[in-house]
Design an enzyme around this catalytic site. Sequence first.
Site, PDB file in Angstrom:
ATOM      1  CG  HIS A  47     -20.351   0.937  97.044  1.00 55.06           C
ATOM      2  ND1 HIS A  47     -21.633   1.500  96.779  1.00 55.06           N
ATOM      3  CD2 HIS A  47     -19.761   1.653  97.821  1.00 55.06           C
ATOM      4  CE1 HIS A  47     -21.727   2.607  97.887  1.00 55.06           C
ATOM      5  NE2 HIS A  47     -20.803   2.455  98.471  1.00 55.06           N
ATOM      6  CE  LYS A  93     -27.396  -0.557  83.166  1.00 56.66           C
ATOM      7  NZ  LYS A  93     -27.697  -0.581  84.525  1.00 56.66           N
ATOM      8  NE  ARG A  94     -17.778   4.824  83.219  1.00 60.43           N
ATOM      9  CZ  ARG A  94     -16.630   5.226  83.704  1.00 60.43           C
ATOM     10  NH1 ARG A  94     -16.904   6.122  84.806  1.00 60.43           N
ATOM     11  NH2 ARG A  94     -15.482   5.055  83.524  1.00 60.43           N
ATOM     12  CE  LYS A 152     -22.001  -0.948  85.223  1.00 61.44           C
ATOM     13  NZ  LYS A 152     -23.115  -0.746  86.368  1.00 61.44           N
ATOM     14  CB  THR A 210     -28.778   3.910  91.868  1.00 58.27           C
ATOM     15  OG1 THR A 210     -27.724   4.158  91.088  1.00 58.27           O
ATOM     16  CG2 THR A 210     -28.509   3.409  93.128  1.00 58.27           C
ATOM     17  CE  LYS A 221     -30.290   7.590  89.974  1.00 54.49           C
ATOM     18  NZ  LYS A 221     -29.040   7.364  89.505  1.00 54.49           N
TER      19      LYS A 221
HETATM   20  C1  26V Z   1     -13.628   1.792  92.047  1.00 57.92           C
HETATM   21  C2  26V Z   1     -12.286   2.294  91.311  1.00 57.92           C
HETATM   22  C3  26V Z   1     -11.134   1.296  91.465  1.00 57.92           C
HETATM   23  C4  26V Z   1      -9.792   2.293  91.043  1.00 57.92           C
HETATM   24  C5  26V Z   1      -9.992   3.599  90.708  1.00 57.92           C
HETATM   25  C6  26V Z   1     -11.312   4.430  90.739  1.00 57.92           C
HETATM   26  C7  26V Z   1     -12.476   3.685  91.444  1.00 57.92           C
HETATM   27  C8  26V Z   1     -13.677   4.481  91.308  1.00 57.92           C
HETATM   28  C9  26V Z   1     -14.844   3.363  91.727  1.00 57.92           C
HETATM   29  C10 26V Z   1     -14.680   2.304  92.036  1.00 57.92           C
HETATM   30  C11 26V Z   1     -15.919   2.009  92.625  1.00 57.92           C
HETATM   31  C12 26V Z   1     -16.471   1.058  91.679  1.00 57.92           C
HETATM   32  C13 26V Z   1     -17.765   0.450  92.555  1.00 57.92           C
HETATM   33  C14 26V Z   1     -19.036   1.042  92.071  1.00 57.92           C
HETATM   34  O1  26V Z   1     -19.113   2.052  91.510  1.00 57.92           O
HETATM   35  N1  26V Z   1     -20.032   0.358  92.520  1.00 57.92           N
HETATM   36  C15 26V Z   1     -21.479   0.486  92.151  1.00 57.92           C
HETATM   37  O2  26V Z   1     -21.875   1.081  93.427  1.00 57.92           O
HETATM   38  C16 26V Z   1     -23.256   1.391  93.104  1.00 57.92           C
HETATM   39  C17 26V Z   1     -23.742   2.253  94.531  1.00 57.92           C
HETATM   40  O3  26V Z   1     -23.466   1.446  95.612  1.00 57.92           O
HETATM   41  C18 26V Z   1     -23.852   0.082  92.896  1.00 57.92           C
HETATM   42  O4  26V Z   1     -25.598   0.644  92.512  1.00 57.92           O
HETATM   43  C19 26V Z   1     -23.631  -0.609  91.955  1.00 57.92           C
HETATM   44  O5  26V Z   1     -24.232  -1.747  91.472  1.00 57.92           O
HETATM   45  C20 26V Z   1     -21.886  -0.816  91.775  1.00 57.92           C
HETATM   46  O6  26V Z   1     -21.663  -1.221  90.723  1.00 57.92           O
END
Ligand code: 26V
Length: 809
Positions: free
Chosen positions: A356, A544-545, A550, A652, A656
């Site tokens: 992701h 968004k975050r 971003k 995403t 929406k």
């Molecule tokens: C990474 C980490 C790293 C350390 C601790 C906690 C944590 C939690 C989540 C993540 C993942 C980050 C990746 C993420 O959320 N990617 C997003 O995924 C979406 C669904 O596929 C996508 O639409 C977004 O573009 C993408 O940023």
Amino acid sequence: MIMTAESMKEAIVDRLETTLGIPFDQATERDIYVALSTLVKEQVSKNWTRTTQTYKKQQERQVYYFSMEFLLGRLIENNLLNLGLLDVCNEALQELDFVPEEIYSQEHDAGLGNGGLGRLAACFLDSLASLELPGHGCGIRYKYGLFRQRFVNGHQVELPDYWLKEDYAWETRRGEQAVEVRFGGTVEMNDNDGKLTFHHKDYETVLAVPYDVPIVGYQNKTVNTLRLWSAESSSDDFNFFGSDRTDYYNYLEYKRSIEQISEFLYPDDSHFEGKVLRLKQQYFLVAAGLKSILRSYKKKLGLPLSSLPEKIKIQINDTHPSLVVPELMRILLDEEGLTWEEAWEITRKTVAYTNHTTLSEALETWPTEMVRDLLPRIFMIIDEINERFCKGLWFDHPELRDQIPELAIIAYDTIRMAHLAIVGSFSVNGVAKIHTDILKKKEMKMFYSLYPQKFNNKTNGITHRRWLLHANPELSAAISEAIGDKWIEHPKNLIGLLRYVDDKSFQEKIDSVKRYNKQQFAKIIRDQTGIIVDDHSIFDVHIKRLHGYKRQLLNIFHIIYLYNTLRENPSLDITPRTFIFGAKAAPGYHFAKQVIKLIISVADMINSDPLIKNKIKVVFMENYSVSLAEKIIPAADVSEQISTASKEASGTGNMKLMMNGALTLGTLDGANIEIKDMVGKENSFIFGLSADEVLHYYNHGGYVARDIYNTDDRIRTVMDQLINGFFGSDEMEFKDIYYNILSNNDEYFVLKDFDSYEEAQELVDQTYRNRSKWMQMSITNIAHSGKFSSDRTISEYAAEIWGLRSTTV
Ligand code: 26V
């Protein structure tokens, strides 16, 4: 079975008075909610059992979606909708003199996720059940979800989200299905006639207790399961109680340390931090999940383990659950006595991995020592996988010998989880075309050359049931009036709206729906912030975050520029605009928090400046969440998707917003590209550097942010306002943003893209003046949004990765 408003009313009153012991005339909204949700859950239960039985009998393949996050939001309305009871329930509640929305909002959002990745998991569950596919979720029942956000003097403050304070209506605790998970200890190796066996001892045992949440399919009988695991100490841990008086205190301390495992969701999705508690959470999820899957596989199927990949697929949501690879190996080797080759074959054919993000800061790499101490046997297995993998490279790919250190799973005392996931799985997918291309061409280039057949793309999607049908009933009704309601089951049918693009009366209808939604949301803005906004203005939405890539900063820089222009020329003819933000920053992400503070400071200044005559307003909504998104999105005219190209894997929110008729103002990044390809450039506002250009600058240099600062007056003025006290008493308040841009050479190309962003914004302003034109564009977007239903995405996963067939209950 409740079918009518009348029987719903009766059932609610009866439930209140008999089970809850509350006379109807004394019932609070919370009481009504409790009565209603327990009724709905009962209604679901029969089909839930039936679904489980059907899957057992038919022995069809099942998929398990392993994810550290499931951002469900509220379930009450969705469950009612999927059961076909939403209208009936609204009517019943009104007749009982309650406002339905106020009853539903008693349910606390299940905020068990950070953002995109967690919400995607929730959409996927909805699509699996609605498509009658045997697919379940496996996650953690965090006691605290993503923090609640408050603004204090314009600064983000995080508060705990104790969402389980009141009973969670949808879960069922299945104590009898608890399993043990082991941490720490040592591994004893024995040679039994040439066969090595491994004995794990002196470990600490944690009890994993499953709480099951039903996932209700849309107007079918399928009810799948989301199994969330909670950590408890095993009550028979009496070895603590010796003669020592301190034992009891030690025991309590120990109990606390165990329960901590499922205490909270890590709130940072941007920077990987090698925290041992996070590693514990990941292994806890994986070990508990696998144990329960294998238990039921062995119990009900009576098949050999070699058939496991025939019956079960495990999809891992990013690398967070990638310990499934060594854990499944461990079970097959140590508990089932299979050979390495047999175990490896089964594992590799069972696990599939979704990536992701390509942001290097988010990549998971665990220190070997930490893994060795916490999971000694798992470490040995990863080590062995690595050995064999590297050996294979050496002998079978002599051309790659120099690259072995780069490809290895373990190197420089760290374990690279993405490498483990790629090597240990049969499928690796990205989440939008461009993202998968970048994985193949750049990030995972060498792995792609090794295993080209593993790599595939699955462009993300969203459930149109929650994000259109439920969130925007007025628009849904208008659509159904025009093209019938078949689109609800087949969202691609929305394409039929293209026939109405030039239809004046349909345009007016869609326009009036948007106006209505804007009025509704304007009330929420007023109630929550006190800001009065003009519902005739353009609602320009950036939700968004909060993250550097971003580029909320680009948006606010443009707003400051616009403000400067208006101050110089208050009679400037611009289309009134309301800029709406919603975003949480990771608690330790200083830069992101500064950007929040900046936006709020700009908002305060602009909103109270009489010179501006309400031409622009800026609103930052507190505590952005799934439920709030459901209110904002139907009211949006403009969808800000302005990430630095190449950085946003998919997005995403873009889907929406499009589905709700907002026009995308975006870069050629993530799924924006596919949105643009569907609707055409002329029906979106595309600007900025391309991914290739960005990557070229990263690789070859050639961009000097200071040159733009020196030569573009608009930008220099805005930048200087950050450090000259323009926004109030503390001159140095925003110095970090200022220096971040100039000394890091504007990592995210905010200054570089400013000019084309400004131009695109100008075009938005001009285009909006022609209502008919705008509505044509908006309808075109809705018409093409069917492609972005997660039903399409899940059908692709089912057909191309899982080989999953639907099963009618
Ligand atoms: C990474 C980490 C790293 C350390 C601790 C906690 C944590 C939690 C989540 C993540 C993942 C980050 C990746 C993420 O959320 N990617 C997003 O995924 C979406 C669904 O596929 C996508 O639409 C977004 O573009 C993408 O940023």
